[in-house]
Write a protein that holds these residues in place. Structure first.
Motif, PDB file in Angstrom:
ATOM      1  N   ALA A  93      -5.889  11.842 -10.607  1.00 27.31           N
ATOM      2  CA  ALA A  93      -6.413  12.172  -9.283  1.00 27.31           C
ATOM      3  C   ALA A  93      -7.505  11.213  -8.822  1.00 27.31           C
ATOM      4  O   ALA A  93      -8.167  10.552  -9.620  1.00 27.31           O
ATOM      5  CB  ALA A  93      -6.963  13.599  -9.286  1.00 27.31           C
ATOM      6  N   ASN A  94      -7.647  11.159  -7.496  1.00 24.81           N
ATOM      7  CA  ASN A  94      -8.751  10.504  -6.808  1.00 24.81           C
ATOM      8  C   ASN A  94      -8.905   9.052  -7.210  1.00 24.81           C
ATOM      9  O   ASN A  94      -7.934   8.311  -7.310  1.00 24.81           O
ATOM     10  CB  ASN A  94     -10.032  11.309  -7.034  1.00 24.81           C
ATOM     11  N   GLU A  95     -10.169   8.621  -7.461  1.00 20.44           N
ATOM     12  CA  GLU A  95     -10.420   7.209  -7.726  1.00 20.44           C
ATOM     13  C   GLU A  95      -9.899   6.754  -9.076  1.00 20.44           C
ATOM     14  O   GLU A  95      -9.835   5.557  -9.347  1.00 20.44           O
ATOM     15  CB  GLU A  95     -11.925   6.906  -7.623  1.00 20.44           C
ATOM     16  N   ARG A  96      -9.497   7.685  -9.943  1.00 20.25           N
ATOM     17  CA  ARG A  96      -8.982   7.287 -11.254  1.00 20.25           C
ATOM     18  C   ARG A  96      -7.695   6.478 -11.117  1.00 20.25           C
ATOM     19  O   ARG A  96      -7.442   5.583 -11.925  1.00 20.25           O
ATOM     20  CB  ARG A  96      -8.736   8.531 -12.123  1.00 20.25           C
ATOM     21  N   ASP A  98      -6.939   4.454  -8.583  1.00 21.30           N
ATOM     22  CA  ASP A  98      -7.362   3.115  -8.174  1.00 21.30           C
ATOM     23  C   ASP A  98      -7.830   2.313  -9.379  1.00 21.30           C
ATOM     24  O   ASP A  98      -7.468   1.140  -9.551  1.00 21.30           O
ATOM     25  CB  ASP A  98      -8.509   3.187  -7.161  1.00 21.30           C
ATOM     26  N   LEU A 122      -2.813  15.108  -8.160  1.00 19.84           N
ATOM     27  CA  LEU A 122      -2.595  14.331  -6.945  1.00 19.84           C
ATOM     28  C   LEU A 122      -1.149  14.459  -6.496  1.00 19.84           C
ATOM     29  O   LEU A 122      -0.216  14.129  -7.246  1.00 19.84           O
ATOM     30  CB  LEU A 122      -2.937  12.851  -7.203  1.00 19.84           C
ATOM     31  N   ARG A 128       1.066   9.981   4.166  1.00 18.32           N
ATOM     32  CA  ARG A 128      -0.014   9.863   3.191  1.00 18.32           C
ATOM     33  C   ARG A 128       0.426   9.039   1.984  1.00 18.32           C
ATOM     34  O   ARG A 128      -0.336   8.222   1.465  1.00 18.32           O
ATOM     35  CB  ARG A 128      -0.485  11.250   2.734  1.00 18.32           C
ATOM     36  N   LYS A 132      -1.211   5.523   0.744  1.00 19.53           N
ATOM     37  CA  LYS A 132      -1.640   5.344  -0.638  1.00 19.53           C
ATOM     38  C   LYS A 132      -1.006   4.096  -1.239  1.00 19.53           C
ATOM     39  O   LYS A 132      -1.672   3.314  -1.929  1.00 19.53           O
ATOM     40  CB  LYS A 132      -1.264   6.569  -1.468  1.00 19.53           C
TER      41      LYS A 132
END
Length: 249
Positions: A93-96, A98, A122, A128, A132
């Motif tokens: 999830a999230n910035e992980r 990236d 995620l 969306r 991404k």
């Protein structure tokens, strides 16, 4: 070493081009001036099949929002890993995610297939998912600029694990090699014991919480052999990087 930029354009020694928006913005942030030299790559080398390299370039004009350069000599430079490693993974999830794409690119991953499984936090689809994907490809190109790679890893559209095993797996390149599944099952062979050669690898790794038993069974029915990374339980974004650090030399 001059600043490196990715330019998704045909490149040819002696030609004059305007840099793509993102590269132009970076040149302006660095306050480069006409006469300064930079390095450009487009992931296609000099256009010949299998070529890998980069071009010298000289800034010729700095506009308010655009930058012109003239391309100089082409240098064939190989910085890819010795074996192609394709990562198929449940998205953290999230910035992980990236962070994982950035580090996997630096470590030499050949391609990344983001997946949604039962335990995935995620979940994206439609517009969306498209946004991404564009963002992740930007993360990968920036990582290539930094680490010196001249070929970008291929990042695929998000898919569900079930759909990918049924349909997407059939589109996997013929040279994708041995299929491995990172698993916490008892009695699973260590990673190194499951690798018989230096050929390409496709490895499947779960999201936070891992794949459920039914998903692991479905993957094994498609030819994925379960392997272990050792006695400790690693985070979803750590396990794939350990595989890459061990094998993508």
């Amino acid at each position: 070493m001059s600043a490196r930029f990715y330019a998704d354009l045909p490149l040819m020694s002696g030609s004059a081009i305007s840099l793509p928006e993102q590269a132009a913005r970076h040149v302006q942030v660095l306050r480069l001036q006409p006469g300064d030299r930079i390095t450009l790559f487009n992931g296609q080398g000099n256009g010949e099949p299998g070529s890998e390299g980069e071009f010298e370039a000289t800034v010729t004009r700095m506009g308010r929002s655009d930058v012109d350069v003239t391309l100089g000599a082409y240098t064939a430079t190989r910085r890819e890993a010795g074996r192609a490693i394709h990562l198929v993974m449940g998205m953290p999830a999230n910035e992980r995610m990236d962070w994982l794409i950035e580090k996997a690119t630096e470590l030499g991953v050949a391609s990344i297939q983001p997946l949604m499984s039962e335990r995935s936090v995620l979940r994206v689809k439609g517009d969306r998912a498209d946004k991404k994907l564009a963002h992740w490809r930007g993360v990968a190109s920036a990582a290539c600029e930094q680490c010196g790679r001249n070929r970008l890893p291929l990042i695929h559209q998000v898919a569900s694990l079930t759909d990918w095993l049924k349909n997407g797996l059939a589109e996997t390149p013929a040279d994708a090699g041995t299929r491995l599944l990172l698993s916490l099952q008892n009695g699973t062979r260590p990673l190194e014991q499951a690798i018989a050669s230096h050929g390409a690898l496709t490895f499947l790794s779960g999201p936070e919480g891992g794949l459920n038993p039914q998903e692991e069974a479905a993957a094994m029915a498609c030819g994925f052999a379960p392997v272990s990374l050792g006695p400790r339980v690693l985070r979803a974004e750590t396990a794939p990087l350990l595989v890459l650090s061990r094998l993508a030399q």
